[in-house]
Write a protein that holds these residues in place. Structure first.
Motif, PDB file in Angstrom:
ATOM      1  N   ASP A   4       0.832  -1.209   0.000  1.00 49.38           N
ATOM      2  CA  ASP A   4       0.000   0.000   0.000  1.00 49.38           C
ATOM      3  C   ASP A   4       0.865   1.257   0.000  1.00 49.38           C
ATOM      4  O   ASP A   4       0.565   2.234  -0.694  1.00 49.38           O
ATOM      5  CB  ASP A   4      -0.923   0.001   1.218  1.00 49.38           C
ATOM      6  N   SER A  22       1.379  -9.183  -7.751  1.00 44.15           N
ATOM      7  CA  SER A  22       0.489  -9.193  -6.588  1.00 44.15           C
ATOM      8  C   SER A  22       0.062  -7.794  -6.169  1.00 44.15           C
ATOM      9  O   SER A  22      -1.021  -7.597  -5.607  1.00 44.15           O
ATOM     10  CB  SER A  22       1.148  -9.914  -5.405  1.00 44.15           C
ATOM     11  N   THR A  60      -6.771  -6.003  -6.261  1.00 47.19           N
ATOM     12  CA  THR A  60      -7.677  -5.013  -5.682  1.00 47.19           C
ATOM     13  C   THR A  60      -8.146  -5.471  -4.311  1.00 47.19           C
ATOM     14  O   THR A  60      -8.042  -6.645  -3.952  1.00 47.19           O
ATOM     15  CB  THR A  60      -8.884  -4.796  -6.599  1.00 47.19           C
ATOM     16  N   GLY A  61      -8.672  -4.537  -3.525  1.00 45.92           N
ATOM     17  CA  GLY A  61      -9.176  -4.858  -2.191  1.00 45.92           C
ATOM     18  C   GLY A  61     -10.687  -4.889  -2.163  1.00 45.92           C
ATOM     19  O   GLY A  61     -11.353  -4.230  -2.969  1.00 45.92           O
ATOM     20  N   ALA A  62     -11.234  -5.662  -1.225  1.00 41.08           N
ATOM     21  CA  ALA A  62     -12.692  -5.756  -1.093  1.00 41.08           C
ATOM     22  C   ALA A  62     -13.308  -4.396  -0.780  1.00 41.08           C
ATOM     23  O   ALA A  62     -14.460  -4.121  -1.135  1.00 41.08           O
ATOM     24  CB  ALA A  62     -13.048  -6.769  -0.001  1.00 41.08           C
ATOM     25  N   ASP A  63     -12.539  -3.522  -0.116  1.00 40.05           N
ATOM     26  CA  ASP A  63     -13.035  -2.198   0.241  1.00 40.05           C
ATOM     27  C   ASP A  63     -12.714  -1.149  -0.822  1.00 40.05           C
ATOM     28  O   ASP A  63     -12.994   0.043  -0.637  1.00 40.05           O
ATOM     29  CB  ASP A  63     -12.460  -1.761   1.587  1.00 40.05           C
ATOM     30  N   LYS A  70      -9.794  -0.211  -1.682  1.00 39.61           N
ATOM     31  CA  LYS A  70      -8.641   0.588  -1.268  1.00 39.61           C
ATOM     32  C   LYS A  70      -7.341  -0.203  -1.325  1.00 39.61           C
ATOM     33  O   LYS A  70      -6.360   0.159  -0.677  1.00 39.61           O
ATOM     34  CB  LYS A  70      -8.860   1.139   0.144  1.00 39.61           C
ATOM     35  N   GLY A  71      -7.314  -1.277  -2.095  1.00 37.43           N
ATOM     36  CA  GLY A  71      -6.109  -2.079  -2.216  1.00 37.43           C
ATOM     37  C   GLY A  71      -5.065  -1.378  -3.071  1.00 37.43           C
ATOM     38  O   GLY A  71      -5.342  -0.378  -3.748  1.00 37.43           O
ATOM     39  N   SER A  72      -3.850  -1.920  -3.052  1.00 39.66           N
ATOM     40  CA  SER A  72      -2.775  -1.325  -3.857  1.00 39.66           C
ATOM     41  C   SER A  72      -3.126  -1.331  -5.340  1.00 39.66           C
ATOM     42  O   SER A  72      -2.807  -0.386  -6.072  1.00 39.66           O
ATOM     43  CB  SER A  72      -1.461  -2.076  -3.604  1.00 39.66           C
ATOM     44  N   ASP A  74      -6.115  -1.049  -6.551  1.00 39.26           N
ATOM     45  CA  ASP A  74      -7.108   0.009  -6.770  1.00 39.26           C
ATOM     46  C   ASP A  74      -6.423   1.354  -6.970  1.00 39.26           C
ATOM     47  O   ASP A  74      -6.863   2.178  -7.782  1.00 39.26           O
ATOM     48  CB  ASP A  74      -8.058   0.087  -5.567  1.00 39.26           C
ATOM     49  N   SER A 119      -7.285 -11.798  -8.819  1.00 44.76           N
ATOM     50  CA  SER A 119      -7.669 -10.394  -8.685  1.00 44.76           C
ATOM     51  C   SER A 119      -6.736  -9.497  -9.490  1.00 44.76           C
ATOM     52  O   SER A 119      -7.189  -8.589 -10.201  1.00 44.76           O
ATOM     53  CB  SER A 119      -7.636  -9.984  -7.206  1.00 44.76           C
ATOM     54  N   ASN A 161      -7.666  -7.259 -12.837  1.00 43.08           N
ATOM     55  CA  ASN A 161      -7.444  -5.815 -12.795  1.00 43.08           C
ATOM     56  C   ASN A 161      -6.589  -5.357 -13.970  1.00 43.08           C
ATOM     57  O   ASN A 161      -6.867  -4.331 -14.609  1.00 43.08           O
ATOM     58  CB  ASN A 161      -6.771  -5.443 -11.471  1.00 43.08           C
TER      59      ASN A 161
END
Length: 425
Positions: free
Chosen positions: A39, A67, A71-74, A76-78, A80, A165, A169
Motif C-alpha cells: 500500500d 500481486s 484489488t481490495g474488497a473495500d 482501497k487495495g494497492s 485500486d 484479482s 485488474n
C-alpha cells in the motif's frame, strides 16, 4: 519489494512534462525489518507520477511481479490505487491474451499485437498443480515444520497460483480492450503517441512458432553463472518430470485416523522418509512450472536519445536464446541500464549476453553500465548447498566489479525505493 519487482520509469521532456511507465508490481515476501508495504509503495507511485500513469507493463503473472495489482474488497487495495492512475496502455506477454483457442501456439507474425489470443489452457493446468501443492501444505497433517523444504515449497507454489484479482485488474484498468497489448519477439510496439521520442523494442518472449524452447528448462549451461565442476554436477542429477502430478498417497485424506504419530516408534522413520520423498517430488514439479512461467517474460528495450534501458522481467536462458540469435541482438551491445533478470538468478543473465555489454567495465569506464537488482537473499534456491542461491554470488560479484550496481538489499528498513537519474543526451 523484498523478493519482487517494481520499477517506475519516468521520461522527462523539455516542456517540464513527464511520461511514467510502471514495470511490474509484486512481492512474495518483505524483509523482516522493513517498514514498507504494498500500500505504501502504491501511494508513492501515485505521488511520483502526479496522479497519472501512462503505461503499465506486467512482464509475466508470477506473484512477485503482479500481486501489487490485486484489488481490495473495500476498493482501497494497492491495485485500486494503480487503477485510479488510469494507465493508457497495459502491456503483457502474448501468453496472457484472453479467449485463446485450445492448443494455440501464439501469433504467426501477421496479426496485430493487440488482437492476440494466448494459449491459456496450459497455464490453467500449471496454476492447478501449484494450488494443489499449497493445499497439501495447508492440511492438518502437514509436513514437519523443521524441514525447510516445506517453506520453499510454499514459496514456489504460491508464486505460481493465478493471482486472479491482479490478473482481472490488469485486463481492465486501461479501459477498452484495445488498450491491452500482448507482445512477442519482434512485434511492432508503437507507443509514440503516448511516449514521444522513445522507441520500444520487444525482444521476448518468442511465440511457440518462433521457438518451442520456452516450454523447456535447461538444468545446466555454459551461459549459467556456474563453474565447470558445478555444471557437471547439476547435469548428472536426475530431473523430476512435470508430468508426475499425483501425490504418493492420493486417497489419504486429512480426516483419516492413520497418522505417522500413531505408528510404532521403530517405524516412524519410514513415515518421515515418505514425507521427504513427497516434498522432493512436489518441489521438482512446481520448480519446473516456475521456470516455464519465467520464460514467458516480456523483454523490453527502451531507446531514448543516446541511451538504452533493458528490462527483461524474469526471462531465463530459453527466452533469451531466441533474442540472442536474432537480428535484434546487436541492440544489446550499447545498453546503458540493465534490470538484472530474475532477481539475480544463475540462469537469467546469460554470460553471452553479459559479454555483449560494451559499457561494462571498471569504475573509470566512461558512461559505465548501470545495473538495478530487486532481490532478497535466502528466499529462493540454494537447497542442500546447491549453487542456485538467489542472488547468485558470482553474478553479484561481477555486477559490482563491472557496473554501477543498485541493489534493493542496500535499502534501509524505512526506504521505499532507490532513485537513478540518467541523462539521455
Amino acid at each position: 519489494m523484498g523478493f519482487g519487482d517494481c520499477f517506475l520509469l519516468s521520461f522527462g521532456y523539455d516542456d517540464a512534462s513527464a511520461r511514467h511507465i510502471l514495470i511490474d508490481f509484486g512481492s512474495t515476501g518483505m524483509p523482516d525489518d522493513t517498514k514498507v508495504s504494498l500500500d505504501a509503495v502504491a501511494a508513492d507511485i501515485a505521488l511520483q507520477c502526479g496522479g497519472a500513469l501512462d503505461i503499465v507493463v506486467a512482464t509475466h503473472r508470477h506473484k512477485d511481479h503482479i500481486s501489487g495489482f490485486a484489488t481490495g474488497a473495500d476498493g482501497k487495495g494497492s491495485g485500486d490505487v494503480i487503477r485510479g492512475l488510469k494507465p493508457k496502455r497495459v502491456i503483457q506477454p502474448w501468453t496472457e491474451a484472453p479467449d485463446a483457442p485450445k492448443g494455440w501456439k501464439g501469433p504467426d507474425g501477421t496479426k496485430r499485437a493487440n488482437a492476440f489470443a494466448a494459449y491459456q489452457s496450459s497455464l490453467e493446468n500449471m496454476h492447478a498443480v501449484a494450488q494443489a501443492v499449497v493445499d497439501r501444505l495447508d492440511r492438518k497433517d502437514g509436513f514437519d515444520p523443521r524441514w525447510r523444504l516445506a517453506d520453499r515449497l510454499r514459496f514456489v507454489g504460491e508464486d505460481n497460483i493465478k493471482n486472479l484479482s491482479a490478473v482481472k485488474n490488469l485486463m481492465t484498468m486501461a479501459g477498452a480492450a484495445k488498450n491491452n497489448i500482448f507482445v512477442y519477439h519482434g512485434c511492432v510496439l508503437d507507443l509514440s503517441a503516448i511516449l514521444p521520442n522513445v522507441t520500444v523494442h520487444v525482444l521476448g518472449p518468442p511465440t511457440l512458432q518462433q521457438s518451442a524452447s520456452i516450454k523447456t528448462y535447461a538444468k545446466s549451461s555454459d551461459d549459467y553463472w556456474l563453474k565447470a565442476r558445478l555444471l557437471a554436477a547439476l547435469a548428472a542429477t536426475d530431473n523430476v518430470s512435470a508430468n508426475k502430478t499425483s501425490m504418493l498417497f492420493p486417497d489419504l485424506k486429512s480426516t483419516d485416523t492413520f497418522r505417522k504419530t500413531k505408528l510404532p516408534t521403530e517405524m516412524r522413520w519410514v513415515a518421515e522418509r515418505v514425507d521427504i520423498a513427497e516434498q522432493d517430488q512436489m518441489l521438482g514439479i512446481v520448480t519446473a512450472l516456475d521456470n516455464v512461467m519465467n520464460n514467458t517474460s516480456v523483454i523490453l528495450l527502451f531507446e531514448a536519445g543516446t541511451k538504452k534501458l533493458l528490462f527483461p522481467g524474469d526471462a531465463q536462458l530459453e527466452n533469451w536464446s531466441y533474442a540472442l540469435q536474432s537480428d535484434m541482438a546487436d541492440l544489446l551491445n550499447d545498453v546503458d541500464l540493465y534490470k538484472v533478470g530474475h532477481h539475480g538468478s544463475l540462469n537469467a543473465t546469460p554470460k553471452s549476453m553479459w559479454k555483449r555489454f560494451k559499457k561494462r567495465g571498471k569504475t573509470s569506464t566512461p558512461e559505465r553500465l548501470k545495473t538495478v537488482m530487486s532481490t532478497m537473499a535466502g528466499k529462493h534456491g540454494g537447497k542442500n548447498g546447491a549453487p542456485t542461491e538467489v542472488p547468485r554470488i558470482p553474478l553479484v560479484n561481477e555486477l559490482k566489479a563491472d557496473s554501477t550496481l543498485f541493489n534493493t538489499q542496500d535499502l534501509k528498513p524505512t526506504q521505499l525505493c532507490q532513485t537513478i537519474t540518467i541523462n539521455l543526451q
